[in-house]
Design a protein around this motif. Structure first.
Motif, mmCIF file in Angstrom:
data_model
loop_
_atom_site.group_PDB
_atom_site.id
_atom_site.type_symbol
_atom_site.label_atom_id
_atom_site.label_comp_id
_atom_site.label_asym_id
_atom_site.label_seq_id
_atom_site.Cartn_x
_atom_site.Cartn_y
_atom_site.Cartn_z
ATOM 1 N N LEU A 99 -6.210 -0.882 4.633
ATOM 2 C CA LEU A 99 -5.353 -1.167 5.784
ATOM 3 C C LEU A 99 -6.069 -2.063 6.789
ATOM 4 O O LEU A 99 -5.513 -3.056 7.276
ATOM 5 N N ALA A 139 3.306 -1.258 4.090
ATOM 6 C CA ALA A 139 2.746 0.086 3.924
ATOM 7 C C ALA A 139 3.899 1.050 3.668
ATOM 8 O O ALA A 139 4.912 1.009 4.366
ATOM 9 N N THR A 146 -7.791 3.653 0.780
ATOM 10 C CA THR A 146 -6.553 3.110 1.345
ATOM 11 C C THR A 146 -6.720 2.809 2.827
ATOM 12 O O THR A 146 -6.225 1.790 3.328
ATOM 13 N N LEU A 176 0.863 -1.178 0.000
ATOM 14 C CA LEU A 176 0.000 0.000 0.000
ATOM 15 C C LEU A 176 0.901 1.229 0.000
ATOM 16 O O LEU A 176 1.532 1.563 1.001
ATOM 17 N N VAL A 213 0.345 5.831 1.828
ATOM 18 C CA VAL A 213 -0.726 5.759 2.817
ATOM 19 C C VAL A 213 -0.861 7.061 3.602
ATOM 20 O O VAL A 213 -1.893 7.305 4.234
#
Length: 897
Positions: free
Chosen positions: A176, A193, A172, A162, A165
């Motif tokens: 998570l 992340a 997003t 991701l 973030v």
């Protein structure tokens, strides 16, 4: 005895990525070993947070590193089990914007020496360059959310990254929380992340190992840092002499200032180095187009001016983020926040920042949500500035002052805190976490906004009473549009056709701005292929049409009384999606002012081709931030025309016929009203029933008090006397305050209320008699003694006692009388059982105040002498004796005496 060792199974045919070649010159290459060690320390897969400044190469290097780790893990598993996994590793990387996903995939494929779409590819809405053998796939968060809902275990994926973030996009944030749950079930899924600016410990705790997942018994994810890759950066300030914003949005004068500042700064930079390109940051597409147009007139053909925002074609976006052609002219890229992060635009060594951004905001009071222009956060300003120093020493020119920069918020507001949550609520319901309950999100959604969103889903039939998704809700979640539009697609297809319904929904769900707020004009442009986004729109239409043909809503289709065609078909579908935004022109207030069925007033932009239409279906309305809102405080961004019949058919559940009774000008009147929400369709006078009249009177009394009926002098006097007795003696003397009387209407005013409800006028009602119904018996017989209306003074006159106002807790009963009428009076009268002395206002012969006292004896013995000295010459015809104790009290002059 040990078994003979098996030869290692081959790594998938694609082979590992050459990290040395890919990472040449990238700062993050030095951190790859730390990241790999952190991930491998937790077994076959793990979690990590990568915190690396812009330009370090994290987006380019982390995905192939994870692909190589996954490939070696597959090989080890093949060796241990003897089985051969047919598919190679699959790494999915999210990018918050389509242009960033395409650009990142193209760059990595180029560095890898492979063709885009083979080992490295991307998937964004309406466009895919990836296949079954793709190892690294860049996607937007919305694409991954769709995949999670259809495949909650992501069984074919080895790792998810991701990226960015820190931008705190709503999708997003949802990913998570959802992927953290997937990790609890799949300990072999790697989750990373990444961000340039991040609250690392917080996110490390969110995606860290749990007791049931992972291999180390729990704990936060490791954080891998990387030093900045920025070269020296010079900061200049160029504050404007004009305001940046006014009630209509970004001012044209400020945009001209930005353009002129950018042209001058780029000219100076080119004088030092012809290889300098410039990047200009503005909040929205309209501002980008305005500044780009002015720049083209300033810099001439020797400099290429490019626009970068969501409404230009993918090809134009890709050209803007690509490097300058060899030997090509200098470039100026005028961009929205698209270029703020994720993207490294080659050649940019100069940034001009307007210091503004466009962020979502929700207005729950008026049922509106949309983008508003605000000062960008300091973190965003730093990200923008960093674009200039990624490939060499750079310069940023901020078109505002240092005080404005210091007053800006530190970070961007998380989208979950300010956006409409209907789509997010549907995702959570489908995931099995209604309202986000039990999900570890970076920030909990605001309860009021989530409650509103869930209520919308209930009305659509998308969620069960317990909040979980229905079969219809799961179908709506597969449609790439707001749930309300998705339901309109299914419901409207039977009335206007599958194709037309799909076109209408796709044009509203897209991010193209309707010219003059006219959706039908935008739709015609897309149909003709003249808009840069026409290809993506056509792909959305095909997908939605296929879904509309395959799915049934489980409810009867909506059919207006007459066939719906042309522009009205678009309006009908929009009205099905947003019945609370069906709008009718307000008579007598100009052709561009409308009232929405929700009760909000909104205006069309100046010059809109929709001006004058009686009915509109509004797809988007926001606070007055645009060029015009017709003085209403809200502006219609996109809409399509309707007829009265199609408006009523689409918003049929808002139709109501009621008798509205009111009490005004002393009488009850009523009208029969037919309404579409807040919009009055017809109104005719009728005779109210007694029940309707009684309710109207009750509402008027509650709103305006008993003054609606009116207090006569007698009624007001009686009420004041009772108020004094209640204050001084308490029960059983009644409380006659407004609140107390309104709370006991049935005890003392019932007959009069019935008369008013039946049509009697207030001028026929005196509240004195009803008020006597509250008198306590037998105490009522002492009313004249305890609180008399009149007081007899020594002259023989009877003077009315003025009692204090009901609301005056400390007021005294007052007697205003000529001084001469009180000669010889020593003992001040007291009321309410001797508790309250009367306050005397002693008057001159002209009835002007001379003294105020509640102690007559003291007055005659003292202040009287001074009053006499001042007044005897002014009023010589009236007695002013030296001894007021023995002088006869009189109301007459000396001659008449």
């Amino acid at each position: 005895m040990t078994s003979p060792a098996r030869p290692p199974a081959p790594v998938p045919a694609s082979g590992p990525f050459d990290l040395g070649a890919i990472g040449a010159g990238l700062v993050f290459a030095d951190s790859l070993g730390v990241l790999e060690e952190a991930l491998r320390a937790r077994g076959a897969a793990g979690t990590a947070v990568v915190q690396a400044p812009p330009g370090t190469g994290k987006t380019t290097l982390v995905p192939p590193l994870l692909a190589n780790i996954a490939a070696s893990t597959i090989a080890a598993s093949n060796f241990a089990t003897g089985a051969v996994r047919e598919k190679g590793p699959r790494i999915v990387v999210t990018q918050p914007r389509r242009v960033a996903a395409r650009s990142a995939a193209r760059r990595l494929a180029t560095l890898d020496g492979s063709r885009l779409g083979d080992r490295v590819g991307y998937t964004v809405r309406g466009e895919r360059q990836a296949g079954s053998n793709t190892v690294i796939e860049f996607v937007t968060p919305g694409i991954l959310l769709q995949r999670l809902l259809s495949d909650p275990g992501l069984e074919a994926v080895d790792a998810v990254i991701l990226d960015e973030v820190h931008e705190r996009g709503l999708e997003t944030d949802l990913l998570l929380g959802m992927l953290a749950e997937v990790r609890q079930l799949r300990g072999d899924l790697t989750l990373v992340a990444m961000s340039a600016t991040l609250d690392a410990p917080r996110f490390a705790a969110l995606i860290g190992e749990t007791e049931t997942g992972g291999n180390d018994g729990g704990g936060p994810a490791p954080v891998v840092d990387c030093p900045s890759a920025l070269y020296p950066l010079e900061t200049s300030w160029a504050p404007p002499a004009v305001p940046r914003l006014d009630m209509r949005g970004v001012t044209r004068a400020f945009l001209d200032h930005v353009a002129d500042t950018a042209a001058a700064a780029h000219s100076e930079a080119l004088a030092r180095d012809m290889n300098v390109d410039a990047l200009v940051f503005l909040p929205g597409a309209w501002e980008v187009s305005h500044v780009a147009g002015r720049l083209r007139g300033r810099v001439g053909s020797g400099t290429e001016v490019l626009e970068l925002h969501g409404q230009v074609s993918p090809e134009a976006q890709d050209r803007a983020v690509s490097g300058r052609d060899p030997g090509g002219p200098p470039r100026m890229i005028v961009s929205t926040g698209l270029a703020e992060s994720s993207l490294t635009v080659p050649g940019v060594r100069l940034v001009i920042d307007a210091g503004l951004s466009r962020e979502p905001r929700r207005d729950s009071a008026r049922g509106m949500s949309g983008l508003v222009t605000v000062s960008c956060s300091r973190a965003s300003a730093d990200q923008r500035a960093g674009r200039a120093a990624r490939q060499g020493p750079g310069q940023v020119v901020r078109c505002y002052d240092q005080k404005t920069f210091g007053a800006a918020p530190a970070h961007r507001t998380p989208e979950i805190a300010v956006a409409d949550l209907t789509g997010a609520a549907l995702v959570l319901a489908c995931w099995g976490a209604p309202g986000g309950r039990g999900l570890a999100l970076p920030d909990a959604p605001p309860q009021a906004a989530m409650d509103d969103a869930v209520e919308v889903l209930r009305e659509l039939g998308a969620v069960e009473p317990d909040g979980h998704a229905t079969d219809l809700g799961k179908t709506l979640a597969r449609i790439p549009a707001d749930p309300r539009l998705a339901r309109a697609l299914l419901d409207g297809a039977a009335a206007v056709g599958h194709r037309t319904a799909a076109e209408a929904v796709a044009v509203v769900a897209g991010d193209q701005r309707a010219p003059g707020a006219d959706l039908t004009r935008l739709l015609n442009t897309l149909r003709a292929g003249k808009d840069p986004a026409a290809r993506r729109w056509a792909e959305d239409v095909r997908r939605m049409e296929a879904i509309a043909r395959q799915e049934a809503t489980g409810v009867a289709p909506v059919h207006p009384d007459a066939p719906v065609t042309g522009a009205e078909a678009v309006g009908f579908v929009v009205a099905l999606a947003f019945p609370d935004r069906v709008a009718r022109r307000v008579p007598g207030q100009g052709p561009e002012r409308y009232l929405l069925s929700s009760g909000t007033r909104a205006g069309l932009p100046a010059g809109s081709p929709l001006t004058g239409h009686e009915w509109l279906a509004v797809a988007e309305v926001s606070r007055a931030e645009g060029r015009d809102a017709a003085g209403t405080g809200a502006v219609i961004r996109s809409a399509a025309p309707l007829t009265a019949d199609t408006a009523e058919a689409a918003a049929r559940h808002l139709l109501a016929e009621t008798v509205e009774a009111g009490f005004s000008q002393g009488r009850v009147t009523a009208r029969r009203e037919r309404r579409l929400g807040a919009i009055a369709l017809s109104s005719t006078p009728v005779r109210p029933s007694v029940e309707e009249g009684r309710a109207a009177v009750a509402r008027a009394l509650e709103r305006e008090g008993l003054g609606t009926i009116g207090w006569s002098m007698a009624a007001d006097g009686l009420r004041r006397r009772l108020a004094l007795l209640h204050r001084e003696l308490g029960q059983p003397w009644p409380d006659v305050s407004d609140q107390a009387l309104l709370g006991r209407l049935d005890e003392w005013l019932a007959p009069e209320l019935e008369a008013l409800a039946g049509g009697a006028a207030t001028n026929r009602i005196d509240l004195a008699d009803p008020l006597r119904r509250l008198l306590p018996w037998p105490e009522a017989s002492r009313l004249g003694e305890l609180a008399p209306e009149w007081l007899e003074v020594p002259s023989g006159s009877r003077v009315r006692i003025d009692y204090p106002d009901v609301a005056d807790d400390g007021g005294r009963p007052v007697v205003a009388v000529k001084l001469q009428e009180c000669f010889g009076w020593a003992a001040t009268p007291r009321l309410a059982g001797e508790r309250v002395p009367v306050l005397f206002h002693l008057l001159s012969p002209a009835r002007r105040p001379l003294a105020v006292t509640d102690d007559l004896a003291s007055f005659w013995s003292g202040p009287y002498a001074q009053v006499r000295a001042e007044m005897r010459g002014r009023y010589p015809k009236h007695p002013w004796p030296e001894d007021p104790w023995t002088a006869p009290a009189t109301a007459r002059t000396k001659r008449r005496m």
